[in-house]
Design a protein around this motif. Structure first.
Motif, PDB file in Angstrom:
ATOM      1  N   LEU A 209      37.478  42.778  16.344  1.00 31.33           N
ATOM      2  CA  LEU A 209      37.762  42.601  14.481  1.00 31.33           C
ATOM      3  C   LEU A 209      36.631  44.019  14.254  1.00 31.33           C
ATOM      4  O   LEU A 209      35.686  44.152  15.140  1.00 31.33           O
ATOM      5  CB  LEU A 209      36.935  41.543  14.075  1.00 31.33           C
ATOM      6  CG  LEU A 209      36.619  41.810  12.284  1.00 31.33           C
ATOM      7  CD1 LEU A 209      37.956  41.116  11.830  1.00 31.33           C
ATOM      8  CD2 LEU A 209      35.389  40.477  11.784  1.00 31.33           C
ATOM      9  N   SER A 210      37.354  44.697  13.697  1.00 26.64           N
ATOM     10  CA  SER A 210      37.469  46.168  13.199  1.00 26.64           C
ATOM     11  C   SER A 210      37.601  46.274  11.353  1.00 26.64           C
ATOM     12  O   SER A 210      38.049  44.914  10.822  1.00 26.64           O
ATOM     13  CB  SER A 210      38.209  47.442  13.429  1.00 26.64           C
ATOM     14  OG  SER A 210      37.794  48.656  12.994  1.00 26.64           O
ATOM     15  N   GLY A 211      36.367  46.744  11.332  1.00 26.72           N
ATOM     16  CA  GLY A 211      35.733  46.822   9.501  1.00 26.72           C
ATOM     17  C   GLY A 211      35.391  47.581   8.877  1.00 26.72           C
ATOM     18  O   GLY A 211      34.642  48.372   9.847  1.00 26.72           O
ATOM     19  N   THR A 212      35.975  47.896   7.910  1.00 26.12           N
ATOM     20  CA  THR A 212      35.209  50.000   7.058  1.00 26.12           C
ATOM     21  C   THR A 212      34.638  48.595   5.228  1.00 26.12           C
ATOM     22  O   THR A 212      35.532  48.773   4.845  1.00 26.12           O
ATOM     23  CB  THR A 212      36.334  50.409   7.104  1.00 26.12           C
ATOM     24  OG1 THR A 212      37.108  51.119   8.732  1.00 26.12           O
ATOM     25  CG2 THR A 212      35.869  51.988   6.435  1.00 26.12           C
ATOM     26  N   MET A 213      33.667  49.369   5.728  1.00 24.29           N
ATOM     27  CA  MET A 213      33.055  48.789   4.313  1.00 24.29           C
ATOM     28  C   MET A 213      32.461  50.189   4.085  1.00 24.29           C
ATOM     29  O   MET A 213      31.331  50.833   4.332  1.00 24.29           O
ATOM     30  CB  MET A 213      31.859  46.970   4.216  1.00 24.29           C
ATOM     31  CG  MET A 213      32.451  46.812   5.053  1.00 24.29           C
ATOM     32  SD  MET A 213      30.931  45.553   5.462  1.00 24.29           S
ATOM     33  CE  MET A 213      30.631  45.158   3.684  1.00 24.29           C
ATOM     34  N   ILE A 214      33.342  50.325   2.093  1.00 24.74           N
ATOM     35  CA  ILE A 214      32.461  51.304   1.913  1.00 24.74           C
ATOM     36  C   ILE A 214      32.455  51.021   0.015  1.00 24.74           C
ATOM     37  O   ILE A 214      32.695  50.356  -0.827  1.00 24.74           O
ATOM     38  CB  ILE A 214      33.777  52.571   1.429  1.00 24.74           C
ATOM     39  CG1 ILE A 214      34.572  53.040   2.921  1.00 24.74           C
ATOM     40  CG2 ILE A 214      33.501  53.627   0.722  1.00 24.74           C
ATOM     41  CD1 ILE A 214      35.312  53.627   2.533  1.00 24.74           C
ATOM     42  N   TRP A 215      30.699  51.600  -0.344  1.00 23.59           N
ATOM     43  CA  TRP A 215      30.701  51.464  -1.664  1.00 23.59           C
ATOM     44  C   TRP A 215      31.107  52.644  -2.768  1.00 23.59           C
ATOM     45  O   TRP A 215      30.561  53.272  -1.864  1.00 23.59           O
ATOM     46  CB  TRP A 215      28.941  51.373  -1.648  1.00 23.59           C
ATOM     47  CG  TRP A 215      28.099  49.811  -2.504  1.00 23.59           C
ATOM     48  CD1 TRP A 215      28.359  48.747  -2.739  1.00 23.59           C
ATOM     49  CD2 TRP A 215      28.495  50.875  -3.687  1.00 23.59           C
ATOM     50  NE1 TRP A 215      27.969  48.678  -4.224  1.00 23.59           N
ATOM     51  CE2 TRP A 215      28.128  49.741  -5.191  1.00 23.59           C
ATOM     52  CE3 TRP A 215      28.762  52.345  -4.909  1.00 23.59           C
ATOM     53  CZ2 TRP A 215      27.654  49.719  -6.280  1.00 23.59           C
ATOM     54  CZ3 TRP A 215      28.150  52.150  -6.253  1.00 23.59           C
ATOM     55  CH2 TRP A 215      28.035  51.200  -6.789  1.00 23.59           C
ATOM     56  N   ARG A 216      31.755  51.324  -3.578  1.00 27.55           N
ATOM     57  CA  ARG A 216      32.043  52.755  -4.715  1.00 27.55           C
ATOM     58  C   ARG A 216      31.602  51.724  -6.014  1.00 27.55           C
ATOM     59  O   ARG A 216      31.878  50.275  -6.348  1.00 27.55           O
ATOM     60  CB  ARG A 216      33.390  52.254  -4.594  1.00 27.55           C
ATOM     61  CG  ARG A 216      34.370  53.066  -3.232  1.00 27.55           C
ATOM     62  CD  ARG A 216      34.211  54.647  -3.564  1.00 27.55           C
ATOM     63  NE  ARG A 216      34.461  55.223  -2.567  1.00 27.55           N
ATOM     64  CZ  ARG A 216      33.598  55.757  -1.507  1.00 27.55           C
ATOM     65  NH1 ARG A 216      32.595  55.771  -1.412  1.00 27.55           N
ATOM     66  NH2 ARG A 216      34.380  57.330  -0.789  1.00 27.55           N
ATOM     67  N   ALA A 217      31.520  52.676  -6.721  1.00 25.38           N
ATOM     68  CA  ALA A 217      31.163  52.590  -8.446  1.00 25.38           C
ATOM     69  C   ALA A 217      31.615  51.533  -9.035  1.00 25.38           C
ATOM     70  O   ALA A 217      31.761  50.709  -9.336  1.00 25.38           O
ATOM     71  CB  ALA A 217      30.499  53.246  -8.914  1.00 25.38           C
ATOM     72  N   GLU A 218      33.503  52.232  -8.815  1.00 20.77           N
ATOM     73  CA  GLU A 218      35.019  51.938  -9.820  1.00 20.77           C
ATOM     74  C   GLU A 218      35.011  50.745  -9.376  1.00 20.77           C
ATOM     75  O   GLU A 218      35.586  49.876 -10.584  1.00 20.77           O
ATOM     76  CB  GLU A 218      35.143  52.843  -9.964  1.00 20.77           C
ATOM     77  CG  GLU A 218      36.427  53.109  -8.150  1.00 20.77           C
ATOM     78  CD  GLU A 218      35.790  54.071  -7.394  1.00 20.77           C
ATOM     79  OE1 GLU A 218      36.007  54.821  -6.380  1.00 20.77           O
ATOM     80  OE2 GLU A 218      34.269  54.915  -7.925  1.00 20.77           O
ATOM     81  N   ALA A 219      35.003  50.146  -8.041  1.00 21.47           N
ATOM     82  CA  ALA A 219      35.145  48.337  -8.339  1.00 21.47           C
ATOM     83  C   ALA A 219      34.105  47.803  -7.737  1.00 21.47           C
ATOM     84  O   ALA A 219      33.745  46.488  -7.320  1.00 21.47           O
ATOM     85  CB  ALA A 219      34.905  49.082  -6.018  1.00 21.47           C
ATOM     86  N   LEU A 220      32.681  48.145  -8.228  1.00 19.05           N
ATOM     87  CA  LEU A 220      31.806  47.332  -8.928  1.00 19.05           C
ATOM     88  C   LEU A 220      30.886  46.781  -7.403  1.00 19.05           C
ATOM     89  O   LEU A 220      30.814  46.055  -7.513  1.00 19.05           O
ATOM     90  CB  LEU A 220      31.901  46.555  -9.623  1.00 19.05           C
ATOM     91  CG  LEU A 220      32.640  46.270 -11.074  1.00 19.05           C
ATOM     92  CD1 LEU A 220      32.476  45.904 -11.955  1.00 19.05           C
ATOM     93  CD2 LEU A 220      30.821  47.926 -11.449  1.00 19.05           C
ATOM     94  N   GLY A 221      30.787  47.460  -6.394  1.00 17.40           N
ATOM     95  CA  GLY A 221      30.918  46.783  -5.131  1.00 17.40           C
ATOM     96  C   GLY A 221      30.869  47.333  -3.882  1.00 17.40           C
ATOM     97  O   GLY A 221      31.985  49.097  -3.790  1.00 17.40           O
ATOM     98  N   TRP A 222      31.237  46.507  -2.888  1.00 10.77           N
ATOM     99  CA  TRP A 222      31.368  47.165  -1.668  1.00 10.77           C
ATOM    100  C   TRP A 222      33.495  46.967  -1.796  1.00 10.77           C
ATOM    101  O   TRP A 222      33.976  45.811  -2.147  1.00 10.77           O
ATOM    102  CB  TRP A 222      31.324  46.256  -0.045  1.00 10.77           C
ATOM    103  CG  TRP A 222      29.721  46.463  -0.332  1.00 10.77           C
ATOM    104  CD1 TRP A 222      28.486  45.761  -0.932  1.00 10.77           C
ATOM    105  CD2 TRP A 222      29.095  47.229   0.292  1.00 10.77           C
ATOM    106  NE1 TRP A 222      28.005  46.416  -0.516  1.00 10.77           N
ATOM    107  CE2 TRP A 222      28.155  47.566   0.323  1.00 10.77           C
ATOM    108  CE3 TRP A 222      29.417  48.512   1.441  1.00 10.77           C
ATOM    109  CZ2 TRP A 222      27.451  47.901   0.711  1.00 10.77           C
ATOM    110  CZ3 TRP A 222      28.681  49.391   2.308  1.00 10.77           C
ATOM    111  CH2 TRP A 222      27.841  49.572   1.634  1.00 10.77           C
ATOM    112  N   ILE A 223      34.460  47.629  -0.426  1.00 13.47           N
ATOM    113  CA  ILE A 223      35.482  47.763  -0.132  1.00 13.47           C
ATOM    114  C   ILE A 223      35.794  47.470   1.119  1.00 13.47           C
ATOM    115  O   ILE A 223      35.620  48.501   1.825  1.00 13.47           O
ATOM    116  CB  ILE A 223      36.150  49.036  -1.231  1.00 13.47           C
ATOM    117  CG1 ILE A 223      36.258  48.855  -2.391  1.00 13.47           C
ATOM    118  CG2 ILE A 223      37.511  48.846   0.001  1.00 13.47           C
ATOM    119  CD1 ILE A 223      37.193  50.354  -2.820  1.00 13.47           C
ATOM    120  N   ALA A 224      35.456  46.499   1.349  1.00 10.15           N
ATOM    121  CA  ALA A 224      35.665  46.123   2.778  1.00 10.15           C
ATOM    122  C   ALA A 224      37.560  46.222   3.409  1.00 10.15           C
ATOM    123  O   ALA A 224      38.095  44.947   2.566  1.00 10.15           O
ATOM    124  CB  ALA A 224      35.306  44.830   2.928  1.00 10.15           C
TER     125      ALA A 224
END
Length: 266
Positions: A209-224
């Motif tokens: 299982l591979s995951g990329t988690m990026i925090w973005r203000a425009e998304a109001l949280g994490w994009i996983a």
């Protein structure tokens, strides 16, 4: 795969304390823990109902069961399916030793259900126990709100330790035997199916299982973004605008759903 990454992947795999047991001890799947207020009968019945739903989802591997309207009726009879339960005080992590001061104190309630009763309940729902579970090797890269990057492994402290505890708790709740690498740098997280399969095998995993988690203000949280490789097939899905606890819970539920053959995540 670069030589450095191969060396990192060949490091001993880490299964963190408190994580889920391997499939060889399937009895662990029939228990769950929740928080309740005090030790009164009414609150206990409510807590056992929540534990029952968690156990039905965990044993079957099918997270969609939580929304099945038939579950509510079963949950109302949770006390008749319990083999044993106990409390631990949430504030001092000790069993209550007398009534004074414990009536409305928050408690961890841990319930163990009768396996035969759970299996029968699942049969009534058109499901069956999922007991033969592969070990999942997870490789997760993180980019924080401040732009800091790291790979989630067994070494980091601070936020890395918090996230590591969160993903292992999510794996425990879904009954996924999860493995994190002892050491992995951000650039070494596998991003495609071939590299992911090799890394999983090198770390003692059956699937990767591979995951990329990026925090973005425009998304109001994490994009996983998640990729799971199992039986030569790649599965991909994404979550947006969530906290990292929810991101990990969603990832583990989706992983269980795929591996138990209950469909792909939406």
């Amino acid at each position: 795969m670069p030589r450095r990454v191969k060396l990192l992947c060949l490091a001993l795999a880490l299964v963190l304390p408190g994580g889920p047991l391997l499939a060889s001890d399937s009895s662990a799947l029939y228990g769950a823990t929740t928080v309740t207020s005090g030790t009164g009968e009414k609150n206990r019945a409510r807590a056992l109902a929540l534990c029952l739903v968690d156990v039905l989802v965990k044993v079957s591997g099918d997270p969609t069961l939580a929304d099945d309207p038939r579950i509510a009726e079963m949950a109302g009879k949770a006390t008749t399916l319990v083999a044993a339960y106990d409390y631990r005080d949430l504030l001092n992590d000790r069993p209550p030793n007398h009534e004074q001061g414990t009536y409305d104190r928050p408690q961890y309630l841990t319930a163990k259900f009768e396996p035969a009763a759970i299996d029968a309940a699942l049969a009534a729902l058109g499901r069956k126990p999922w007991l033969s579970r592969p070990r999942v090797a997870a490789f997760i890269s993180v980019e924080t709100m401040k732009g800091e990057t790291f790979a989630l492994d067994g070494e980091g402290k601070g936020m890395e330790a918090d996230m590591r505890g969160s993903v292992m708790a999510a794996a425990d709740r879904t009954g996924i035997p999860l493995v994190l690498p002892v050491e992995m740098d951000f650039a070494g997280v596998p991003q495609n199916g071939v590299a992911l399969k090799e890394a999983a095998t090198a770390n003692g995993g059956d699937v990767g299982l591979s995951g990329t988690m990026i925090w973005r203000a425009e998304a109001l949280g994490w994009i996983a973004d998640w990729t799971l490789v199992s039986s030569g097939k790649e599965y991909r899905w994404q979550e947006k605008g969530v906290g990292f606890d929810d991101a990990f819970r969603n990832a583990m539920r989706a992983t269980a759903r795929i591996l138990s053959n209950h469909g792909q995540p939406e």
